[in-house]
Design a protein around this motif. Structure first.
Motif, PDB file in Angstrom:
ATOM      1  N   SER A   1       1.152  -1.418  -0.112  1.00 51.36           N
ATOM      2  CA  SER A   1       0.168  -0.128   0.077  1.00 51.36           C
ATOM      3  C   SER A   1       0.698   1.090   0.334  1.00 51.36           C
ATOM      4  O   SER A   1       0.476   2.181  -0.045  1.00 51.36           O
ATOM      5  CB  SER A   1      -1.132   0.471   1.323  1.00 51.36           C
ATOM      6  N   TYR A   2       2.218   1.289  -0.248  1.00 52.89           N
ATOM      7  CA  TYR A   2       3.326   1.977   0.158  1.00 52.89           C
ATOM      8  C   TYR A   2       2.451   3.641  -0.750  1.00 52.89           C
ATOM      9  O   TYR A   2       2.842   4.288  -0.414  1.00 52.89           O
ATOM     10  CB  TYR A   2       4.643   1.692  -0.034  1.00 52.89           C
ATOM     11  N   GLN A   3       2.738   3.047  -2.378  1.00 48.01           N
ATOM     12  CA  GLN A   3       2.793   3.797  -3.156  1.00 48.01           C
ATOM     13  C   GLN A   3       1.682   4.986  -3.216  1.00 48.01           C
ATOM     14  O   GLN A   3       0.983   5.642  -3.183  1.00 48.01           O
ATOM     15  CB  GLN A   3       3.722   3.554  -4.792  1.00 48.01           C
ATOM     16  N   GLN A   4      -0.008   3.804  -2.946  1.00 52.04           N
ATOM     17  CA  GLN A   4      -0.934   4.907  -3.253  1.00 52.04           C
ATOM     18  C   GLN A   4      -0.880   5.300  -2.040  1.00 52.04           C
ATOM     19  O   GLN A   4      -1.305   6.770  -2.335  1.00 52.04           O
ATOM     20  CB  GLN A   4      -2.278   3.396  -2.621  1.00 52.04           C
ATOM     21  N   LYS A   5      -0.403   5.057  -0.907  1.00 53.09           N
ATOM     22  CA  LYS A   5      -1.116   5.550   0.733  1.00 53.09           C
ATOM     23  C   LYS A   5       0.313   7.294   0.273  1.00 53.09           C
ATOM     24  O   LYS A   5      -0.112   8.370   0.385  1.00 53.09           O
ATOM     25  CB  LYS A   5      -0.055   5.185   1.850  1.00 53.09           C
ATOM     26  N   LEU A   6       1.076   7.204  -0.229  1.00 49.97           N
ATOM     27  CA  LEU A   6       2.413   7.948  -0.161  1.00 49.97           C
ATOM     28  C   LEU A   6       1.896   9.660  -1.093  1.00 49.97           C
ATOM     29  O   LEU A   6       1.464  10.406  -0.698  1.00 49.97           O
ATOM     30  CB  LEU A   6       3.665   7.312  -0.740  1.00 49.97           C
ATOM     31  N   ARG A   7       1.227   8.972  -1.770  1.00 49.75           N
ATOM     32  CA  ARG A   7       0.738   9.860  -3.136  1.00 49.75           C
ATOM     33  C   ARG A   7      -0.743  10.497  -3.063  1.00 49.75           C
ATOM     34  O   ARG A   7      -0.221  12.085  -2.554  1.00 49.75           O
ATOM     35  CB  ARG A   7      -0.240   8.596  -4.407  1.00 49.75           C
ATOM     36  N   LEU A   8      -1.354   9.763  -1.554  1.00 50.47           N
ATOM     37  CA  LEU A   8      -2.374  10.718  -0.910  1.00 50.47           C
ATOM     38  C   LEU A   8      -2.050  11.055   0.320  1.00 50.47           C
ATOM     39  O   LEU A   8      -2.519  12.589   0.226  1.00 50.47           O
ATOM     40  CB  LEU A   8      -3.477   9.099  -0.403  1.00 50.47           C
ATOM     41  N   ASP A   9      -1.227  11.036   0.272  1.00 53.50           N
ATOM     42  CA  ASP A   9      -0.312  11.787   1.699  1.00 53.50           C
ATOM     43  C   ASP A   9       0.252  13.024   1.798  1.00 53.50           C
ATOM     44  O   ASP A   9      -0.077  13.972   1.902  1.00 53.50           O
ATOM     45  CB  ASP A   9       0.290  10.777   2.917  1.00 53.50           C
ATOM     46  N   VAL A  10       0.850  12.465   0.191  1.00 54.07           N
ATOM     47  CA  VAL A  10       1.424  13.971  -0.332  1.00 54.07           C
ATOM     48  C   VAL A  10       0.753  14.741  -0.749  1.00 54.07           C
ATOM     49  O   VAL A  10       0.596  15.980  -0.637  1.00 54.07           O
ATOM     50  CB  VAL A  10       2.434  13.608  -1.429  1.00 54.07           C
ATOM     51  N   ALA A  11      -0.120  14.350  -1.602  1.00 57.25           N
ATOM     52  CA  ALA A  11      -1.541  15.380  -2.195  1.00 57.25           C
ATOM     53  C   ALA A  11      -2.238  16.120  -1.203  1.00 57.25           C
ATOM     54  O   ALA A  11      -2.951  17.254  -1.152  1.00 57.25           O
ATOM     55  CB  ALA A  11      -2.139  14.729  -3.021  1.00 57.25           C
ATOM     56  N   GLY A  12      -2.326  15.621   0.283  1.00 55.82           N
ATOM     57  CA  GLY A  12      -3.447  15.829   1.189  1.00 55.82           C
ATOM     58  C   GLY A  12      -2.142  16.706   1.769  1.00 55.82           C
ATOM     59  O   GLY A  12      -3.132  17.125   3.438  1.00 55.82           O
ATOM     60  N   GLY A  13      -1.531  17.046   1.644  1.00 51.47           N
ATOM     61  CA  GLY A  13      -0.177  17.439   2.544  1.00 51.47           C
ATOM     62  C   GLY A  13       0.018  17.068   3.736  1.00 51.47           C
ATOM     63  O   GLY A  13       0.155  17.950   4.739  1.00 51.47           O
ATOM     64  N   VAL A  14       0.070  15.680   4.058  1.00 47.39           N
ATOM     65  CA  VAL A  14       0.094  15.202   5.338  1.00 47.39           C
ATOM     66  C   VAL A  14       1.130  13.792   5.601  1.00 47.39           C
ATOM     67  O   VAL A  14       1.385  13.027   6.465  1.00 47.39           O
ATOM     68  CB  VAL A  14      -1.332  14.457   5.714  1.00 47.39           C
ATOM     69  N   ALA A  15       2.280  14.214   4.383  1.00 51.98           N
ATOM     70  CA  ALA A  15       3.034  13.064   4.259  1.00 51.98           C
ATOM     71  C   ALA A  15       3.967  13.155   5.949  1.00 51.98           C
ATOM     72  O   ALA A  15       4.228  14.641   5.762  1.00 51.98           O
ATOM     73  CB  ALA A  15       3.615  13.034   3.000  1.00 51.98           C
ATOM     74  N   ASP A  16       5.193  12.368   5.554  1.00 51.82           N
ATOM     75  CA  ASP A  16       6.310  12.666   6.856  1.00 51.82           C
ATOM     76  C   ASP A  16       7.645  13.508   6.650  1.00 51.82           C
ATOM     77  O   ASP A  16       7.251  13.561   4.972  1.00 51.82           O
ATOM     78  CB  ASP A  16       6.730  11.301   6.765  1.00 51.82           C
ATOM     79  N   ASP A  17       8.455  13.810   7.081  1.00 51.84           N
ATOM     80  CA  ASP A  17       8.524  15.026   6.738  1.00 51.84           C
ATOM     81  C   ASP A  17       9.993  14.240   5.726  1.00 51.84           C
ATOM     82  O   ASP A  17      10.643  14.928   5.016  1.00 51.84           O
ATOM     83  CB  ASP A  17       9.147  15.273   8.017  1.00 51.84           C
TER      84      ASP A  17
END
Length: 428
Positions: free
Chosen positions: A78-94
């Motif tokens: 689920s890494y790539q999909q979750k990363l795309r969503l989190d980056v787009a939502g502004g909540v990705a890790d530092d």
């Protein structure tokens, strides 16, 4: 007695202040457990790297007591999909691992490593890894480790039972011309002692790229897929033929969604030759209950060709703590910080001076890992990339699955896969 309106407002006001304080603390990366330190989060997808990173980051924190780095584990599935969503939502890790970074770089979500660490930072890093993460003249991730080339894990007990000398394997060549092909006859001999002699399958890094490259083909040209070529038809025709002839497991077991079947078959002593990368070395060394070694992949019409993928750690441009992120990136890209990834033989560090640490570890355990490095002395095949590449690969792999299952002829499957892959790129 019911509370008055004023009392209710007071309670709500206190609650609102508390919520705002908690939110501010989280936004600042600070909480009670951190002791007032800035808290950063590093996202990775492999549990086996947690201890190495923890050891490295512990050393970093001793030298930087004002910063705490926590590791977030998101499984690869689920890494790539979750990363795309989190980056787009502004909540990705530092900070986060990446191998398909172009979309994030083009959309302004990544720190420019050259501007962040200085133009000299990349001098000590694996040149291939630097090339992989360079786009439009800028570097977008700090290389962490490289896979090295593809090699063949060999069950020496099964080779001995079949009367196959390891020197025969070293000299083996695959060819669409039966008169020149020495690899398939060797596999037929191994079929007398093993359920499956080999692991031809829809395995992008370990099978597709080496065969396509050793046929003289390429995955992409000028950012477009280009594997539907005479060389591509030879490469895929050969590997699909090995499955059809039952010299490799059924494609129903080794589809692009079943990555571990071949590795497990090898570990169970049911497969004589397992073509793969360094990412399986630690598991095989720990679990194999038979004599084994690492050998070179079979040569093709264009010789031995392999990809050499790298994993990098990117800095989130939206991080609230860019200076702390800069310090962590500098540490993870240093010889002192990167060497932890090689000390237990888990992977090949991207800092060139640390790569001997990896070799020394396996030499001390009686394993010669030189085939993973020697195969890269010749030509390499690029593993592909560019904006939209993950979506394009998702469009291509199911079609190749159908091809290996025998439901689509090789020429038809390649034409369709290339067409749909390029269409996915165009949509980005």
């Amino acid at each position: 007695m019911a509370p008055t309106k004023d009392a209710t407002r007071a309670v709500l006001g206190i609650a609102l202040v508390a919520v705002l304080l908690v939110a501010a603390a989280l936004w600042l990366g600070r909480d009670a457990e951190s002791g007032g330190r800035t808290v950063l989060r590093l996202r990775i997808w492999d549990q086996s790297f947690v201890s190495a990173y923890r050891a490295s980051l512990d050393e970093f924190e001793r030298a930087n007591p004002d910063v705490e780095v926590r590791i977030t584990l998101v499984p690869w599935a689920s890494y790539q999909q979750k990363l795309r969503l989190d980056v787009a939502g502004g909540v990705a890790d530092d900070l986060f691992w990446t191998n398909l970074y172009e979309d994030y770089a083009d959309s302004g979500h990544l720190m420019d490593i050259g501007a962040t660490l200085g133009p000299q930072a990349a001098e000590g890093w694996d040149p291939q890894a630097v090339r992989q993460y360079t786009r439009d003249g800028k570097l977008w991730a700090v290389p962490q480790f490289v896979d090295g080339g593809t090699a063949v894990y060999v069950n020496l007990d099964l080779l001995g039972q079949a009367g196959v000398d390891p020197a025969e394997l070293a000299a083996a060549r695959w060819s669409p011309d039966p008169e020149q092909d020495t690899f398939r006859p060797l596999l037929r001999r191994l079929a007398t002692v093993s359920a499956w002699p080999y692991n031809a399958a829809n395995d992008f890094q370990s099978i597709t790229l080496p065969y396509l490259g050793s046929a003289g083909g390429q995955l992409q040209r000028d950012g477009r897929f280009d594997f539907d070529s005479p060389q591509g038809r030879e490469a895929f025709g050969y590997t699909v033929g090995l499955v059809t002839d039952r010299l490799s497991p059924s494609a129903a077991d080794t589809s692009s969604a079943s990555a571990d079947f071949a590795k497990n078959a090898f570990l169970q002593g049911r497969m004589a030759l397992f073509q793969s990368g360094t990412f399986n070395l630690a598991a095989i060394a720990k679990q194999a209950g038979f004599r084994w070694r690492v050998a070179m992949i079979p040569a093709g019409p264009a010789g031995r060709v392999s990809a050499n993928n790298a994993i990098g750690v990117a800095g989130n441009a939206a991080s609230a703590h860019p200076e702390a992120v800069r310090r962590v990136l500098a540490w993870l890209g240093s010889a002192a910080g990167n060497r932890y990834l090689g000390t237990a033989g888990a992977t090949i560090p991207a800092v060139v001076s640390d790569q001997q640490v990896y070799r020394d570890y396996w030499t001390a355990h009686g394993i010669d890992v030189s085939p993973f490095f020697d195969v890269l002395r010749g030509n390499e095949i690029a593993a592909g990339g560019g904006p939209g590449f993950p979506a394009a690969l998702q469009a291509i792999l199911p079609i190749l699955d159908e091809m290996y299952l025998g439901r689509l002829p090789v020429p038809d499957a390649l034409a369709r896969a290339q067409r749909e892959g390029n269409a996915a790129l165009t949509q980005q």
